[in-house]
Design a protein around this motif. Structure first.
Motif, PDB file in Angstrom:
ATOM      1  N   ASP A   1       0.827  -1.207   0.000  1.00 39.95           N
ATOM      2  CA  ASP A   1       0.000   0.000   0.000  1.00 39.95           C
ATOM      3  C   ASP A   1       0.859   1.254   0.000  1.00 39.95           C
ATOM      4  O   ASP A   1       1.939   1.283   0.604  1.00 39.95           O
ATOM      5  N   ALA A   2       0.324   2.290  -0.626  1.00 42.14           N
ATOM      6  CA  ALA A   2       0.980   3.596  -0.541  1.00 42.14           C
ATOM      7  C   ALA A   2      -0.073   4.689  -0.681  1.00 42.14           C
ATOM      8  O   ALA A   2      -1.176   4.448  -1.200  1.00 42.14           O
TER       9      ALA A   2
ATOM     10  N   SER B   1      -8.911   1.635 -15.731  1.00 42.32           N
ATOM     11  CA  SER B   1      -8.026   1.194 -16.832  1.00 42.32           C
ATOM     12  C   SER B   1      -6.609   0.948 -16.324  1.00 42.32           C
ATOM     13  O   SER B   1      -5.946  -0.018 -16.744  1.00 42.32           O
ATOM     14  N   ALA B   2      -6.161   1.824 -15.427  1.00 43.64           N
ATOM     15  CA  ALA B   2      -4.810   1.637 -14.874  1.00 43.64           C
ATOM     16  C   ALA B   2      -4.759   0.340 -14.062  1.00 43.64           C
ATOM     17  O   ALA B   2      -3.779  -0.424 -14.139  1.00 43.64           O
ATOM     18  N   GLU B   3      -5.817   0.065 -13.318  1.00 41.82           N
ATOM     19  CA  GLU B   3      -5.853  -1.183 -12.544  1.00 41.82           C
ATOM     20  C   GLU B   3      -5.808  -2.387 -13.485  1.00 41.82           C
ATOM     21  O   GLU B   3      -5.054  -3.339 -13.264  1.00 41.82           O
ATOM     22  N   ALA B   4      -6.611  -2.306 -14.567  1.00 38.84           N
ATOM     23  CA  ALA B   4      -6.658  -3.425 -15.518  1.00 38.84           C
ATOM     24  C   ALA B   4      -5.299  -3.637 -16.185  1.00 38.84           C
ATOM     25  O   ALA B   4      -4.913  -4.770 -16.494  1.00 38.84           O
ATOM     26  N   ALA B   5      -4.578  -2.515 -16.393  1.00 38.22           N
ATOM     27  CA  ALA B   5      -3.256  -2.637 -17.024  1.00 38.22           C
ATOM     28  C   ALA B   5      -2.265  -3.363 -16.109  1.00 38.22           C
ATOM     29  O   ALA B   5      -1.260  -3.907 -16.582  1.00 38.22           O
ATOM     30  N   LEU B   6      -2.547  -3.375 -14.817  1.00 44.28           N
ATOM     31  CA  LEU B   6      -1.605  -4.006 -13.876  1.00 44.28           C
ATOM     32  C   LEU B   6      -1.938  -5.467 -13.576  1.00 44.28           C
ATOM     33  O   LEU B   6      -1.029  -6.291 -13.443  1.00 44.28           O
ATOM     34  N   VAL B   7      -3.236  -5.742 -13.462  1.00 45.94           N
ATOM     35  CA  VAL B   7      -3.620  -7.089 -12.986  1.00 45.94           C
ATOM     36  C   VAL B   7      -3.180  -8.153 -13.994  1.00 45.94           C
ATOM     37  O   VAL B   7      -3.388  -8.023 -15.196  1.00 45.94           O
ATOM     38  N   GLY B   8      -2.526  -9.189 -13.454  1.00 47.46           N
ATOM     39  CA  GLY B   8      -2.037 -10.292 -14.294  1.00 47.46           C
ATOM     40  C   GLY B   8      -0.620 -10.060 -14.800  1.00 47.46           C
ATOM     41  O   GLY B   8      -0.008 -10.974 -15.353  1.00 47.46           O
ATOM     42  N   GLN B   9      -0.104  -8.838 -14.607  1.00 48.45           N
ATOM     43  CA  GLN B   9       1.256  -8.536 -15.074  1.00 48.45           C
ATOM     44  C   GLN B   9       2.272  -8.875 -13.982  1.00 48.45           C
ATOM     45  O   GLN B   9       1.941  -8.880 -12.798  1.00 48.45           O
TER      46      GLN B   9
ATOM     47  N   SER C   1      -3.745  18.975  -4.761  1.00 52.65           N
ATOM     48  CA  SER C   1      -4.013  19.097  -6.199  1.00 52.65           C
ATOM     49  C   SER C   1      -4.377  17.707  -6.712  1.00 52.65           C
ATOM     50  O   SER C   1      -5.326  17.538  -7.462  1.00 52.65           O
ATOM     51  N   VAL C   2      -3.580  16.737  -6.291  1.00 51.53           N
ATOM     52  CA  VAL C   2      -3.830  15.335  -6.624  1.00 51.53           C
ATOM     53  C   VAL C   2      -3.484  14.500  -5.398  1.00 51.53           C
ATOM     54  O   VAL C   2      -2.476  14.758  -4.736  1.00 51.53           O
ATOM     55  N   ALA C   3      -4.328  13.532  -5.079  1.00 51.78           N
ATOM     56  CA  ALA C   3      -4.005  12.574  -4.016  1.00 51.78           C
ATOM     57  C   ALA C   3      -4.332  11.191  -4.534  1.00 51.78           C
ATOM     58  O   ALA C   3      -5.261  11.025  -5.338  1.00 51.78           O
ATOM     59  N   VAL C   4      -3.573  10.215  -4.067  1.00 48.66           N
ATOM     60  CA  VAL C   4      -3.826   8.852  -4.554  1.00 48.66           C
ATOM     61  C   VAL C   4      -3.589   7.828  -3.445  1.00 48.66           C
ATOM     62  O   VAL C   4      -2.691   7.994  -2.624  1.00 48.66           O
ATOM     63  N   GLY C   5      -4.425   6.809  -3.445  1.00 48.08           N
ATOM     64  CA  GLY C   5      -4.187   5.619  -2.636  1.00 48.08           C
ATOM     65  C   GLY C   5      -3.968   4.459  -3.578  1.00 48.08           C
ATOM     66  O   GLY C   5      -4.715   4.282  -4.547  1.00 48.08           O
ATOM     67  N   ILE C   6      -2.905   3.697  -3.338  1.00 49.02           N
ATOM     68  CA  ILE C   6      -2.575   2.567  -4.216  1.00 49.02           C
ATOM     69  C   ILE C   6      -2.438   1.311  -3.349  1.00 49.02           C
ATOM     70  O   ILE C   6      -1.706   1.326  -2.362  1.00 49.02           O
ATOM     71  N   SER C   7      -3.144   0.266  -3.737  1.00 49.15           N
ATOM     72  CA  SER C   7      -2.990  -1.023  -3.042  1.00 49.15           C
ATOM     73  C   SER C   7      -2.904  -2.112  -4.089  1.00 49.15           C
ATOM     74  O   SER C   7      -3.822  -2.246  -4.909  1.00 49.15           O
ATOM     75  N   VAL C   8      -1.829  -2.865  -4.084  1.00 44.64           N
ATOM     76  CA  VAL C   8      -1.739  -4.019  -4.991  1.00 44.64           C
ATOM     77  C   VAL C   8      -1.433  -5.268  -4.172  1.00 44.64           C
ATOM     78  O   VAL C   8      -0.797  -5.187  -3.123  1.00 44.64           O
ATOM     79  N   VAL C   9      -1.922  -6.392  -4.650  1.00 48.61           N
ATOM     80  CA  VAL C   9      -1.612  -7.668  -3.995  1.00 48.61           C
ATOM     81  C   VAL C   9      -0.735  -8.460  -4.949  1.00 48.61           C
ATOM     82  O   VAL C   9      -1.103  -8.691  -6.106  1.00 48.61           O
ATOM     83  N   LEU C  10       0.445  -8.835  -4.442  1.00 47.90           N
ATOM     84  CA  LEU C  10       1.403  -9.598  -5.261  1.00 47.90           C
ATOM     85  C   LEU C  10       1.337 -11.068  -4.901  1.00 47.90           C
ATOM     86  O   LEU C  10       1.352 -11.420  -3.714  1.00 47.90           O
ATOM     87  N   GLU C  11       1.228 -11.908  -5.912  1.00 47.41           N
ATOM     88  CA  GLU C  11       1.298 -13.357  -5.680  1.00 47.41           C
ATOM     89  C   GLU C  11       2.386 -13.928  -6.569  1.00 47.41           C
ATOM     90  O   GLU C  11       2.260 -13.899  -7.805  1.00 47.41           O
TER      91      GLU C  11
ATOM     92  N   ILE D   1      -6.625   1.353  -7.182  1.00 50.62           N
ATOM     93  CA  ILE D   1      -5.975   2.668  -7.257  1.00 50.62           C
ATOM     94  C   ILE D   1      -7.090   3.700  -7.280  1.00 50.62           C
ATOM     95  O   ILE D   1      -7.966   3.647  -8.155  1.00 50.62           O
ATOM     96  N   ALA D   2      -7.081   4.624  -6.330  1.00 47.07           N
ATOM     97  CA  ALA D   2      -8.125   5.649  -6.329  1.00 47.07           C
ATOM     98  C   ALA D   2      -7.485   7.028  -6.207  1.00 47.07           C
ATOM     99  O   ALA D   2      -6.573   7.231  -5.404  1.00 47.07           O
ATOM    100  N   PHE D   3      -7.983   7.935  -7.032  1.00 48.91           N
ATOM    101  CA  PHE D   3      -7.422   9.285  -7.074  1.00 48.91           C
ATOM    102  C   PHE D   3      -8.415  10.318  -6.553  1.00 48.91           C
ATOM    103  O   PHE D   3      -9.631  10.185  -6.730  1.00 48.91           O
TER     104      PHE D   3
END
Ligand SMILES: Cc1cc2nc3c(=O)[nH]c(=O)nc-3n(C[C@H](O)[C@H](O)[C@H](O)COP(=O)(O)OP(=O)(O)OC[C@H]3O[C@@H](n4cnc5c(N)ncnc54)[C@H](O)[C@@H]3O)c2cc1C
Ligand code: FES
Ligand code: FES
Length: 487
Positions: free
Chosen positions: A372-373, A420-428, A387-397, A406-408
């Motif tokens: 998380d970040a 779309s950004a989430e979809a670009a990450l999942v499975g990668q 101006s911009v804030a973001v929360g990012i959480s990814v689960v690595l397996e 990811i929420a802005f």
């Protein structure tokens, strides 16, 4: 049923009753105009400069706690059962200066003096809790105080030296603590309080079930928790808000529960009150929490208020959404719980039915492999809106991104997930390339606005770079190339 129509509190050393106060009379106006306690100053009237800082002591679970607040945006009618301490209360009966005041004089911490009472009150609160603070703790305590002529160095030096001029154990507020606790206990109200004329009416429900009843009777009412948003509607926009339902005295909205599954925070919990639990459950939010407003506003402002306000640039919604938080809404007929992201429908429109109030927010604990970040971009480091804030959480397996949330804030009309950004990450696999692709995909997720905080181009660029930064900061490959895009 007869309701109490007066509020009672301690003002410095004096038991005080105000009959039928208007809902929108600020504590600052009451102090300066009605009580002629003009040591507390008005600088900005919007919670920014700290010139109006006073202490408010309140009983929580029978214990007395003092906190700094901005009197300019705190409403008097919300202060039943509190102890209000102003700068006039600091010098002793013999006129001797307080150790904080002595330190400020000795270290040349004041020039024109306009900001000084506010600084002294903030330092007083710090000294009582932390008699020998670090420079970092002093800076945090002074985030909400502005000085335009002395410069901050002498004030910080004064703050670091206060302990040489006296000990908190000899201080009036500590010596009188048990007496004040008993006096405040006698001032607590067990009935609903209703005060003020029809066009400026204040209602303080007895408890949460009474709150539900009040809102069923007055679905048009303005709920006020910490008043750090609503205060400005009154002082800056002269907006009529009657009837006003104050909720910051309701203990049931102040519960914090941390267990193996989740952290649940009552809607009335302030940023300061939630800090310890947030740090324990979500250590990545430690720095982010300190970037929300300044100390006084964090002592007043609630997470429930930040969520309910629905601002696209509120700081908690993006990080709470990324962590998968749910919000519980309550009203006379019952309660319902929904994913926080579903609560924000459109600009200024939240999923709140008539009579609903936000009761709590529940944040699930991190799953195994979750990273998380949270990042906030603002023009000024302290006490500034994003101006911009973001929360990012990814689960690595096993090196693959299995989940991404990811929420802005600041990128759309509501706090919003970057699908779309989430979809670009999942499975990668976890790689700079994957995050670069996610950063580029943000253009499909958002068409941000240009305003005086940031241009649309800047927002999109910085948002993408925050995703790249997340990868770099959490990358285990030491030689990972730095690939931030530049304008
Ligand atoms: C100087 C200053 C700096 C600030 N800096 C920041 C910042 O850095 N980041 C940030 O995000 N915000 C910031 N804010 C805005 C504000 O402090 C936050 O939005 C805060 O969380 C609002 O909480 P509150 O309890 O004061 O809400 P209030 O002002 O009492 O209420 C805000 C809104 O929520 C509604 N409401 C409150 N509680 C409930 C409830 N339980 N159920 C339903 N509706 C409810 C009210 O009716 C109102 O519409 C700042 C404000 C000031 C004055
Ligand atoms: S007058 Fe500036 S914060 Fe209150
Ligand atoms: S001493 Fe003048 S504003 Fe601080």
């Amino acid at each position: 049923m007869a309701h109490q129509n007066e509020i009672r509190f301690l003002l410095n050393g004096k038991d005080t009753t105000v009959v039928d106060p208007k809902a929108t009379t600020t504590l600052l106006d009451y102090l300066r105009i009605d009580q002629r306690l003009t040591g507390t100053k008005e600088g900005c009237a919007e919670g920014d400069c700290g010139a109006c800082t006073v202490l408010v002591g309140r009983l929580r679970d029978g214990k007395l706690k003092y906190e700094t607040v901005n009197a300019c945006i705190r409403f008097l009618a919300s202060l039943n059962g509190c102890h209000i301490v102003t700068i006039e209360h600091l010098s002793g009966p013999d006129g001797r200066l307080h150790p904080v005041q002595e330190a400020m004089i000795e270290h040349h911490g004041s020039q024109c003096g306009f900001c000084t009472p506010g600084f002294v009150m903030s330092l007083y609160a710090l000294w009582m809790e932390t008699p020998a603070p670090s420079a970092q703790e002093v800076e945090t305590a002074l985030q909400g105080n502005l000085c335009r002529c002395t410069g901050y160095e002498p004030i910080v030096q004064a703050a670091l030296a206060i302990n040489q001029y006296g000990s908190p154990s000899n201080d009036y507020l500590n010596r009188e603590r048990s007496d004040v606790t008993a006096r405040l206990a006698a001032l607590q109200s067990t009935s609903r309080i209703e005060t003020g004329p029809a066009d400026d009416r204040a209602i303080l429900p007895r408890d949460v079930s009474d709150l539900a009843e009040v809102l069923a009777e007055h679905p048009e009412a303005t709920l006020v928790a910490g008043s750090t948003d609503v205060g400005l509607w009154v002082t800056k926009f002269m907006r009529p808000i009657s009837p006003v339902v104050f909720i910051n005295h309701l203990e049931e909205l102040k519960d914090i529960t941390l267990d193996d599954d989740a952290l649940t925070i009552g809607a009335g919990v302030t940023y300061s009150e939630s800090e310890a639990a947030i740090r324990e459950a979500f250590p990545h939010l430690r720095e982010y929490w300190d970037r929300i407003a300044g100390w006084q506003v964090r002592n007043m402002g609630t997470i429930g208020g930040n969520v309910a306000n629905g601002s696209p640039i509120g700081d908690t919604p993006p990080v709470l959404i990324s962590l998968g938080a749910e919000v519980t809404l309550q009203k006379a007929g019952g309660a319902r719980t929904l994913p926080l992201e579903a609560f924000f429908i459109d600009y200024g429109k939240q999923d709140r039915e008539a009579g609903d109030f936000v009761a709590s927010i529940c944040i699930p604990r991190a799953k195994p492999g979750q990273i998380d970040a949270a990042y906030k971009i603002s023009k000024r480091r302290d006490e500034d809106i994003s101006s911009v804030a973001v929360g990012i959480s990814v689960v690595l397996e096993k090196g693959t991104i299995a989940e991404a949330r990811i929420a802005f804030g600041g990128m759309a009309a509501t706090p919003k997930r970057a699908a779309s950004a989430e979809a670009a990450l999942v499975g990668q696999s976890w790689s700079a390339e994957a995050f670069d692709a996610a950063a580029k995909a943000l253009a499909q997720d958002f068409t941000p606005l240009s305003d005086w905080r940031a241009s649309a181009e800047y927002r999109l660029l910085v948002a993408g770079n925050l995703l790249r930064r997340f990868h770099l900061e959490h990358d285990t490959a030491k030689d990972a190339p730095v690939r931030l895009a530049i304008a």
